[in-house]
Design an enzyme around this catalytic site. Structure first.
Site, PDB file in Angstrom:
ATOM      1  N   ARG A  54       0.854  -1.178   0.000  1.00 62.79           N
ATOM      2  CA  ARG A  54       0.000   0.000   0.000  1.00 62.79           C
ATOM      3  C   ARG A  54       0.897   1.237   0.000  1.00 62.79           C
ATOM      4  O   ARG A  54       2.120   1.121   0.119  1.00 62.79           O
ATOM      5  CB  ARG A  54      -0.929  -0.024   1.219  1.00 62.79           C
ATOM      6  CG  ARG A  54      -0.225  -0.591   2.436  1.00 62.79           C
ATOM      7  CD  ARG A  54      -0.564   0.041   3.701  1.00 62.79           C
ATOM      8  NE  ARG A  54      -0.379   1.454   3.680  1.00 62.79           N
ATOM      9  CZ  ARG A  54       0.801   2.054   3.764  1.00 62.79           C
ATOM     10  NH1 ARG A  54       1.921   1.381   3.876  1.00 62.79           N
ATOM     11  NH2 ARG A  54       0.880   3.374   3.716  1.00 62.79           N
ATOM     12  N   GLY A  55       0.266   2.401  -0.094  1.00 66.15           N
ATOM     13  CA  GLY A  55       1.052   3.622  -0.201  1.00 66.15           C
ATOM     14  C   GLY A  55       1.312   3.921  -1.673  1.00 66.15           C
ATOM     15  O   GLY A  55       1.628   3.013  -2.455  1.00 66.15           O
ATOM     16  N   ARG A  88      -7.357  -0.090  -6.848  1.00 66.94           N
ATOM     17  CA  ARG A  88      -7.541   1.002  -5.875  1.00 66.94           C
ATOM     18  C   ARG A  88      -7.632   2.320  -6.647  1.00 66.94           C
ATOM     19  O   ARG A  88      -6.835   2.567  -7.531  1.00 66.94           O
ATOM     20  CB  ARG A  88      -6.394   1.020  -4.858  1.00 66.94           C
ATOM     21  CG  ARG A  88      -6.330  -0.262  -4.033  1.00 66.94           C
ATOM     22  CD  ARG A  88      -5.493  -0.087  -2.786  1.00 66.94           C
ATOM     23  NE  ARG A  88      -6.112   0.825  -1.852  1.00 66.94           N
ATOM     24  CZ  ARG A  88      -5.481   1.348  -0.794  1.00 66.94           C
ATOM     25  NH1 ARG A  88      -4.215   1.049  -0.583  1.00 66.94           N
ATOM     26  NH2 ARG A  88      -6.103   2.174   0.020  1.00 66.94           N
ATOM     27  N   ASP A 242      -1.555  10.724  -1.868  1.00 63.80           N
ATOM     28  CA  ASP A 242      -1.870   9.684  -2.844  1.00 63.80           C
ATOM     29  C   ASP A 242      -2.116  10.274  -4.221  1.00 63.80           C
ATOM     30  O   ASP A 242      -2.000   9.581  -5.232  1.00 63.80           O
ATOM     31  CB  ASP A 242      -3.094   8.894  -2.369  1.00 63.80           C
ATOM     32  CG  ASP A 242      -2.789   8.251  -1.031  1.00 63.80           C
ATOM     33  OD1 ASP A 242      -2.257   7.144  -1.020  1.00 63.80           O
ATOM     34  OD2 ASP A 242      -3.015   8.902   0.010  1.00 63.80           O
TER      35      ASP A 242
HETATM   36  O1  MRU Z   1      -4.715   3.239   2.108  1.00 62.27           O
HETATM   37  P1  MRU Z   1      -3.227   3.270   2.112  1.00 62.27           P
HETATM   38  O2  MRU Z   1      -2.579   2.668   3.285  1.00 62.27           O
HETATM   39  O3  MRU Z   1      -2.646   2.811   0.811  1.00 62.27           O
HETATM   40  O4  MRU Z   1      -2.949   4.813   2.242  1.00 62.27           O
HETATM   41  C1  MRU Z   1      -2.184   5.512   1.458  1.00 62.27           C
HETATM   42  C2  MRU Z   1      -1.140   6.079   2.289  1.00 62.27           C
HETATM   43  O5  MRU Z   1      -0.176   5.405   2.568  1.00 62.27           O
HETATM   44  C3  MRU Z   1      -1.305   7.400   2.816  1.00 62.27           C
HETATM   45  O6  MRU Z   1      -2.396   8.112   2.410  1.00 62.27           O
HETATM   46  C4  MRU Z   1      -0.009   8.160   2.751  1.00 62.27           C
HETATM   47  O7  MRU Z   1      -0.071   9.156   3.686  1.00 62.27           O
HETATM   48  C5  MRU Z   1       0.283   8.738   1.398  1.00 62.27           C
HETATM   49  S1  MRU Z   1       0.795   7.581   0.239  1.00 62.27           S
HETATM   50  C6  MRU Z   1       2.477   7.742   0.368  1.00 62.27           C
END
Ligand code: MRU
Length: 391
Positions: A54-55, A88, A242
């Site tokens: 994720r991220g 996603r 994101d």
């Molecule tokens: O839902 P996730 O865990 O994929 O969330 C995304 C993130 O990791 C965060 O929003 C983060 O702060 C930015 S993505 C580097």
């Protein structure tokens, strides 16, 4: 970054077997360190959708390797691209990496050349992500140095939300990269870590990786940041993103907007760290245009943790209470002090962003046509079948 003294990236090609991509399965952190082997594009789609990875940056890198696996397995590449893009909706790095792969692979003629090109491109995407995050650290370090000078050696308190650390990228992280750089230079930096309900990426992941690197940190409940800012206990907020529009509106994990409001009210600088792959060069109005993922209500109704060496899940709410699970929110550019990118720091507005990235200044209509998203509306419905269940 180091895990138990050994260097790891979040994703890599298996050393002795080019059919397998390996990644850190984040569902088990901080309790167990699990490496998963991925052999097909279907498995990679599952890993992204169900948040083994994720991220934003890591989702992009995983999609890049997913396209390599598709090419290697002789899959229909357009179908593979659609399958990966449907996992996603909010992180723009996903479509960016897939489109980059499609473009690169299309330039090769023979099947074996397509596979080689897909692998080279996947590696490039991953290497670039790591290098850009390293550079974000160098630029962000200047901000921390400035605060250190003002504080004359006293502790510098940085607040962050969710996990925009090395686990959310290929290495270094975005929001954490300046923090690691400051810590490595011996600056007395301390991090307030928002726990980040409902998936707790802060208390599970950010706390773990900061701890592995020896950075002092304190996990706080999500609603604590405003109070700490009122007390003067936060010098700087750095979060990830994101998707950020080319006009400076920032989509990030749900709760970021509230931190930005509190920071504005208390004159605390609020910075967003991002590699250029997290800019959406087609979107002007973040609130109206950025698709916000709505995830399974069960993630809000339940919490999970470890007891006696096993993962346990408990219900928090009355059995019949409805729950809503918005994954992200949009922080309008007026609340953002600046953006820390691989090319330097800019203001969160179109002029300043395009001054750093002039190659994107004139191509808006073309970009709109190429960055196709399978999500047509701003919100992805709670009943959508691709929504992941907890851990
Ligand atoms: O839902 P996730 O865990 O994929 O969330 C995304 C993130 O990791 C965060 O929003 C983060 O702060 C930015 S993505 C580097």
């Amino acid at each position: 970054m180091n895990v138990g003294g050994q260097h790891f990236r979040t994703i890599w090609l298996k050393a002795d077997d080019a059919r397998i991509v390996q990644l850190i399965d984040q569902r088990f952190l901080p309790h167990r360190f699990v490496v998963e082997g991925i052999a097909t594009v279907e498995q990679m789609a599952t890993a992204i959708r169900d948040m083994h990875v994720r991220g934003a940056g890591l989702i992009g890198a995983a999609a890049g390797y997913g396209m390599y696996l598709a090419a290697r397995g002789g899959a229909d590449l357009m179908q593979a691209a659609a399958q990966l893009k449907a996992t996603r909706p909010t992180a723009v790095n996903l479509a960016w990496a897939i489109d980059r792969q499609l473009h690169a692979i299309a330039a090769a003629d023979l099947a074996k050349d397509k596979v080689a090109t897909a692998l080279a491109t996947a590696k490039q995407i991953a290497d670039e992500d790591a290098e850009y995050c390293r550079l974000i650290g160098r630029h962000g370090l200047e901000l921390i140095h400035r605060i250190a000078r003002e504080k004359h050696g006293k502790q510098i308190n940085v607040l962050t939300h969710c996990n925009a650390g090395w686990l959310a990228f290929v290495d270094h992280g975005s929001a954490t990269s300046p923090i690691y750089a400051a810590h490595d230079e011996g600056l007395p930096v301390h991090v307030w870590v928002d726990e980040t309900r409902p998936r707790n990426q802060g208390s599970k992941l950010t706390a773990w990786e900061l701890g592995e690197h020896g950075v002092p940190h304190t996990v706080i409940a999500d609603n604590t940041g405003g109070h700490l800012m009122q007390r003067g206990d936060v010098d700087l907020v750095i979060v990830g993103t994101d998707r950020t529009t080319y006009t400076g509106d920032v989509a990030n994990k749900i709760g970021t907007y509230l931190k930005a409001l509190a920071a504005k009210d208390n004159n605390v600088p609020f910075y967003v760290a991002l590699p250029s792959s997290s800019f959406d060069w087609t979107m002007r109005d973040g609130l109206a245009e950025i698709p916000i993922e709505q995830r399974a209500a069960e993630e809000v109704r339940h919490a999970d943790g470890w007891a006696n060496g096993e993962r346990v899940e408990v219900r928090l709410t009355p059995e019949n209470s409805a729950a809503a699970n918005y994954g992200f929110d949009v922080t309008p550019r007026r609340l953002v002090t600046g953006l820390i990118t691989e090319r330097g720091i800019c203001e969160a507005n179109e002029k300043s962003i395009l001054a750093l990235f002039p190659e994107h200044a004139s191509s808006a209509p073309t970009r709109k046509a190429t960055l196709l998203s399978p999500f047509s509306s701003r919100e992805m419905g709670a009943g959508d079948k691709s929504v992941a269940s907890p851990g």
